[in-house]
Design an enzyme around this catalytic site. Structure first.
Site, mmCIF file in Angstrom:
data_model
loop_
_atom_site.group_PDB
_atom_site.id
_atom_site.type_symbol
_atom_site.label_atom_id
_atom_site.label_comp_id
_atom_site.label_asym_id
_atom_site.label_seq_id
_atom_site.Cartn_x
_atom_site.Cartn_y
_atom_site.Cartn_z
ATOM 1 N N HIS A 181 0.850 -1.198 0.000
ATOM 2 C CA HIS A 181 0.000 0.000 0.000
ATOM 3 C C HIS A 181 0.885 1.247 0.000
ATOM 4 O O HIS A 181 1.715 1.425 0.883
ATOM 5 C CB HIS A 181 -0.913 0.013 1.220
ATOM 6 C CG HIS A 181 -2.038 -0.978 1.119
ATOM 7 N ND1 HIS A 181 -2.586 -1.601 2.200
ATOM 8 C CD2 HIS A 181 -2.700 -1.441 0.025
ATOM 9 C CE1 HIS A 181 -3.565 -2.416 1.783
ATOM 10 N NE2 HIS A 181 -3.641 -2.327 0.471
ATOM 11 N N GLU A 184 1.673 3.988 3.060
ATOM 12 C CA GLU A 184 2.111 3.511 4.374
ATOM 13 C C GLU A 184 3.634 3.598 4.474
ATOM 14 O O GLU A 184 4.350 2.609 4.463
ATOM 15 C CB GLU A 184 1.563 2.086 4.581
ATOM 16 C CG GLU A 184 0.032 2.087 4.560
ATOM 17 C CD GLU A 184 -0.624 0.734 4.346
ATOM 18 O OE1 GLU A 184 0.086 -0.289 4.341
ATOM 19 O OE2 GLU A 184 -1.858 0.711 4.180
ATOM 20 N N HIS A 319 2.594 -3.299 6.852
ATOM 21 C CA HIS A 319 1.611 -2.251 6.554
ATOM 22 C C HIS A 319 1.548 -1.283 7.738
ATOM 23 O O HIS A 319 2.181 -1.477 8.761
ATOM 24 C CB HIS A 319 0.224 -2.877 6.369
ATOM 25 C CG HIS A 319 0.104 -3.715 5.130
ATOM 26 N ND1 HIS A 319 -0.622 -3.320 4.053
ATOM 27 C CD2 HIS A 319 0.625 -4.927 4.811
ATOM 28 C CE1 HIS A 319 -0.554 -4.248 3.106
ATOM 29 N NE2 HIS A 319 0.208 -5.242 3.544
ATOM 30 N N GLU A 398 0.712 -4.692 10.995
ATOM 31 C CA GLU A 398 0.288 -3.288 10.926
ATOM 32 C C GLU A 398 1.139 -2.520 11.928
ATOM 33 O O GLU A 398 1.036 -2.732 13.134
ATOM 34 C CB GLU A 398 -1.194 -3.141 11.290
ATOM 35 C CG GLU A 398 -2.154 -3.805 10.321
ATOM 36 C CD GLU A 398 -2.509 -2.943 9.108
ATOM 37 O OE1 GLU A 398 -1.883 -1.868 8.928
ATOM 38 O OE2 GLU A 398 -3.381 -3.362 8.329
HETATM 39 ZN ZN LIG Z 1 -1.855 -1.573 4.118
#
Ligand SMILES: [Zn+2]
Length: 461
Positions: A181, A184, A319, A398
């Site tokens: 992504h 990020e 992420h 994350e």
């Molecule tokens: Zn992500």
């Protein structure tokens, strides 16, 4: 009028959009308490009043919404009408974006640098790729660069292989995947730090991880999107595939929001079944078919290849944000977690990693399946890798924070984030070795007692 004309000209000429400024944009936190409030929040985006940072809006879950200055009054009026409270988290997004590109003041903690790479600000794709080349030139017997494929806009998806024991026949293999992504930014800053530690740390535990495993490291697997966050739109998430273009202005979004596919919904893992969208305008657009995007195909082919070369035991997909260690599979809950046949072990490894991580700065990471920690997902890379290879340890991590700054994490937090993540990786490796995954002697079936314990812990979190 002048802005409108320039905008129109840009469309007519077919060039990319003008760099979007986020000057005066505020970010608010809202926790909808009823379905009516959920609908009001969703409508804020549909009406073009604000844009959600989150993929889904659910009752009793925090969402963040960014609101341009000229819509702020309208936003507040809508909230008053719906009897909804909101907390202002960020007063000017552009100021934070500027901060991310300025080196923080030097002190002993953030002055680290290694072959031109620093962790006191965020770096461009060119800087990261140059650094990878420099690493290969400096450590010719250990590091070599590798290109796994090319992006939609024909950029290299470049990484490195770190191999201290090239003559070893029974290879143990791990892979680090960064920046699926685009926005990020803490993801490549974390992956590059891990590389630095693998090459320079004197800690015996780090040395073991670095030298016992052949590491395949890709700091930026979505290079087009990452570049776009520097040149055009800091908040871009998807790749830059333009094949599904449709006008998005009517949904209250940027008109060209459809120029991209969410790569972490594009893998052939229960594709498009949940937590993904068929609407190209949305951030979770899964593409028109599994692995429709060149970046996805590159990862798929690369993973299949390395899986055939040795014992593939680690896949980490980095992420941000929410501070989670997400365990496969992302479409299951309850006893269905057993569809991942070593779920109990993965849960325990994650738990031990999170406990270790917390010791350094007190940072709390939750862990468990996506369903139990975040929301359901399909088409994700780490789930696909688990399903395809039956790798013992595949996580989506994350990183910081919990949403105070979200994607705009200040550079002061890069090194603290990296230090605690390194602690977790070391601990998780220790537990993985204890469980016998390096030698391949452990049964991969999770025992009922372990799972029952996992479920209990999960309930207590
Ligand atoms: Zn992500």
């Amino acid at each position: 009028m002048k802005t409108y004309l320039v905008f129109l000209l840009t469309i007519i000429l077919g060039t990319s959009a003008i760099k979007q400024t986020f000057e005066g944009y505020k970010v608010y936190k809202i926790i909808p308490r009823t379905q009516d409030e959920v609908n009001v929040v969703k409508d804020l985006q549909t009406k073009g009043i604000g844009q959600l940072w989150d993929d889904q809006v659910n009752i009793n879950y925090e969402v963040r919404i960014m609101v341009p200055p000229h819509k702020d009054d309208e936003f507040k009026n809508e909230l008053v009408r719906g009897y909804i409270g909101a907390e202002e988290l960020i007063s000017d997004m552009q100021r934070l974006i500027g901060d991310q590109l300025q080196p923080v003041k030097r002190n002993s903690r953030n002055s680290e640098a290694f072959l031109g790479m620093t962790w006191d600000k965020y770096h461009t794709l060119d800087e990261i790729y140059k650094w990878l080349d420099d690493l290969a030139a400096t450590y010719p017997n250990i590091v070599k660069t590798v290109v796994m494929g090319r992006s939609f806009e024909n950029r290299e998806i470049k990484g490195i292989i770190i191999n201290y024991k090239p003559d070893k026949t029974d290879k143990v293999i791990g892979m680090l995947e960064g920046t699926l992504h685009a926005r990020e930014w803490i993801s490549p800053a974390t992956v590059s730090w891990i590389v630095k530690e693998f090459l320079t740390s004197n800690d015996p535990a780090v040395r073991s991880i670095a030298e016992d495993i052949e590491w395949h490291v890709f700091p930026v697997v979505n290079p087009d999107g990452y570049v776009y966050t520097f040149t055009d739109n800091r908040m871009w998430r998807k790749n830059r595939g333009t094949r599904n273009f449709t006008s998005c202005a009517a949904s209250g979004l940027l008109d060209d929001a459809s120029n991209g596919v969410d790569l972490n919904r594009n893998f052939d893992f229960v594709w498009m079944s949940m937590g993904a969208s068929s609407n190209p305008c949305l951030n979770t657009f899964a593409g028109l078919a599994p692995a429709s995007e060149p970046e996805t195909v590159a990862i798929v082919n690369y993973v299949k290849n390395i899986n055939s070369q040795g014992k593939f035991i680690y896949y980490y997909s980095f992420h941000s944000y929410t501070q989670l260690i997400v365990v496969p599979y992302s479409n299951v809950t309850g006893m269905d977690v057993l569809k991942a046949d070593n779920y109990g072990d993965m849960f325990e490894i994650a738990a031990r990693g999170a406990a270790k991580l917390r010791q350094r700065f007190g940072t709390i990471y939750r862990y468990g399946t996506a369903h139990d920690t975040l929301y359901v997902m399909s088409g994700t890379s780490f789930d696909w890798v688990k399903q395809e290879t039956n790798i013992p340890v595949s996580y989506l991590i994350e990183l910081r924070d919990l949403g105070e700054y979200g994607f705009l994490l200040p550079p002061e937090q890069i090194i603290p984030n990296n230090l605690e993540i390194m602690d977790a990786l070391v601990e998780m490796d220790r537990v993985t070795r204890q469980m016998g995954y390096y030698s391949g002697t452990v049964p991969v079936i999770c025992t009922l007692s372990v799972v029952t314990l996992c479920a209990l812990v999960s309930l207590l979190m």
